[in-house]
Write an enzyme that holds these catalytic residues in place. Structure first.
Site, mmCIF file in Angstrom:
data_model
loop_
_atom_site.group_PDB
_atom_site.id
_atom_site.type_symbol
_atom_site.label_atom_id
_atom_site.label_comp_id
_atom_site.label_asym_id
_atom_site.label_seq_id
_atom_site.Cartn_x
_atom_site.Cartn_y
_atom_site.Cartn_z
ATOM 1 C CB CYS A 120 3.709 -61.553 1.136
ATOM 2 S SG CYS A 120 4.454 -59.731 0.225
ATOM 3 C CB CYS A 122 2.591 -56.214 1.473
ATOM 4 S SG CYS A 122 1.695 -57.366 0.773
ATOM 5 C CB CYS A 130 6.449 -57.226 -0.241
ATOM 6 S SG CYS A 130 5.059 -56.811 -0.988
ATOM 7 C CE LYS A 195 2.884 -59.632 -6.489
ATOM 8 N NZ LYS A 195 2.872 -59.899 -4.940
ATOM 9 N NE ARG A 205 -0.650 -53.471 -4.185
ATOM 10 C CZ ARG A 205 0.149 -52.803 -5.106
ATOM 11 N NH1 ARG A 205 0.002 -51.710 -4.964
ATOM 12 N NH2 ARG A 205 1.019 -53.647 -5.596
ATOM 13 C CD GLU A 233 13.002 -62.379 -10.822
ATOM 14 O OE1 GLU A 233 13.036 -63.465 -9.954
ATOM 15 O OE2 GLU A 233 13.458 -61.166 -10.304
ATOM 16 C CE LYS A 248 -0.474 -61.291 -7.953
ATOM 17 N NZ LYS A 248 -0.011 -61.158 -6.606
ATOM 18 C CB SER A 274 -7.882 -58.322 -7.276
ATOM 19 O OG SER A 274 -6.791 -57.478 -7.464
ATOM 20 C CE1 TYR A 313 -9.162 -62.924 -5.213
ATOM 21 C CE2 TYR A 313 -8.213 -62.479 -6.941
ATOM 22 C CZ TYR A 313 -8.038 -62.205 -5.787
ATOM 23 O OH TYR A 313 -6.988 -62.068 -5.260
HETATM 24 C C1 PBG Z 1 1.071 -59.673 -1.651
HETATM 25 C C2 PBG Z 1 0.173 -60.041 -2.834
HETATM 26 C C3 PBG Z 1 -0.466 -59.215 -3.751
HETATM 27 C C4 PBG Z 1 -1.128 -60.078 -4.729
HETATM 28 C C5 PBG Z 1 -1.139 -61.427 -4.237
HETATM 29 N N1 PBG Z 1 -0.115 -61.062 -3.160
HETATM 30 C C6 PBG Z 1 -0.532 -57.584 -3.558
HETATM 31 C C7 PBG Z 1 0.488 -56.761 -4.276
HETATM 32 O O1 PBG Z 1 1.790 -57.685 -4.491
HETATM 33 O O2 PBG Z 1 0.586 -55.894 -4.082
HETATM 34 C C8 PBG Z 1 -2.243 -59.621 -5.572
HETATM 35 C C9 PBG Z 1 -3.325 -60.544 -5.780
HETATM 36 C C10 PBG Z 1 -4.421 -59.764 -6.474
HETATM 37 O O3 PBG Z 1 -4.587 -58.704 -7.066
HETATM 38 O O4 PBG Z 1 -5.540 -60.511 -6.663
HETATM 39 N N2 PBG Z 1 2.428 -59.055 -2.030
#
Ligand code: PBG
Length: 342
Positions: A120, A122, A130, A195, A205, A233, A248, A274, A313
């Protein structure tokens, strides 16, 4: 047939029978551990909103990965935080980028640990989106070029699998094509197929220093209200060559995991993100919840919903607990096993 002929408690009342008839079980082999790498030396910096999770410099990452491997966890999902960010996210696809360097070190020092890299932009763009911006919007097709370059550079460094998380249209196909053209036909893609634009990514983040500087991600990540779109998707990702699918976040989207499971036959992962981790840790710290039981219950629930693989995690703790938990411990005593062995 009903009571008194049927008495489900006949089974539930006996621990051995409970174990013999258990429908779903989490195994250490199902777990993928996400981990963050930063530039520098000797760094192990705790992420405030994710107690127990850290940003590691490469030397520390290697040490930590040895521990992860020794716990029996088969794979990690690697995220990088670069030294410098720019409009085009150049460090994402630089051969000397943070992830590329980390992968080389990991494959040298812990070769049997399966390394998946998140693809990605970002974490690498100064604006935190992204993809690359054009007129304030993320330019889909220009971004595809950069994502494919990023994926190729990860695989050239030694990554075992690529996990694109950007949600651009056509990215699985673009990455597949790029890898195939360079002789990497056998490197699989685990696509973040479904996602959502979720507030559950908040702590990530902070961990990845990747919050968008303006606007939000609703233009590329999915609306949390949709499930038919999840099927669309997923279908597109399969057509483009995805090997493993992913949903996700996980907890507020268990119906989506189930829907994707029922519709498609490819292996399915879910990402216990997270914010889901942070909620459990905060409640456990306050003494509101029993952390071990809650975590094992969450992971079991995700398996029951239909996930084959769980990115979490909690993986390290779960791996320890799965070895010692009474729920997974054999109901057949070890004495008996000793007696029947030759
Ligand atoms: C990158 C990405 C993100 C996460 C995984 N890959 C953040 C987002 O899309 O803002 C989130 C993972 C998490 O919250 O544990 N694009």
């Amino acid at each position: 047939m009903s009571f008194p002929t049927q008495r489900p408690r006949r089974i539930r009342g006996v621990s051995l029978l409970r174990q013999m008839t258990r429908e779903n079980q989490v195994s250490i082999h199902d777990l993928i551990y996400p981990i963050f790498v930063v530039p520098g030396q000797g760094i192990k910096k705790e992420i405030a909103s994710m107690p127990g999770q850290y940003q590691y410099s490469i030397d520390q990452l290697v040490q930590e990965s040895k521990t992860v491997f020794s716990l029996g966890i088969p794979a990690i999902l690697l995220f990088g935080i670069p030294a410098a960010k720019d409009e085009m996210g150049q460090d994402a696809y630089a051969p000397s980028g943070i992830v590329q360097q980390a992968v080389r070190a990991l494959k040298k020092e812990v070769p049997k640990l399966f390394v998946i890299t998140d693809v990605c932009l970002c974490e690498y763009t100064s604006h935190g989106h992204c993809g690359v911006l054009k007129g304030g919007h993320v330019d889909n097709d220009k971004t595809l070029e950069l994502l494919s370059k990023t994926a190729l550079s990860h695989v050239e460094a030694g990554a075992d699998m690529i996990a694109p998380s950007d949600m651009m249209d056509g990215r699985v196909g673009a990455i597949r094509k790029m890898l195939d053209q360079h002789g990497f036909q056998n490197t699989p893609i685990m696509a973040y197929s479904v996602k959502y634009a979720s507030a559950f990514y908040g702590p990530f983040r902070e961990a990845a220093q990747s919050a968008p500087q303006s606007g939000d991600r609703f233009g590329y990540q999915m609306d949390p209200a949709n499930v038919r779109e999840a099927i669309l998707e997923t279908k597109l990702d399969i057509e483009e060559g995805a090997d493993i699918l992913m949903v996700k976040p996980a907890l507020a989207y268990m119906d989506v995991i189930r829907a994707v499971r029922e519709k498609f036959d490819l292996p399915l992962a879910c990402y216990n993100v997270s914010g889901e981790y942070a909620m459990v840790k905060a409640a456990a710290r306050e003494g509101y919840l029993d952390e071990k039981r809650i975590v094992l219950e969450i992971l079991t629930g995700l398996k029951r919903a239909g996930a084959d693989l769980i990115i979490s995690y909690h993986a390290k703790d779960a791996a320890k607990w799965l070895r010692e938990s009474p729920e997974t411990e054999s109901a057949i005593s070890s004495d008996r096993l000793l007696k029947i062995s030759p």
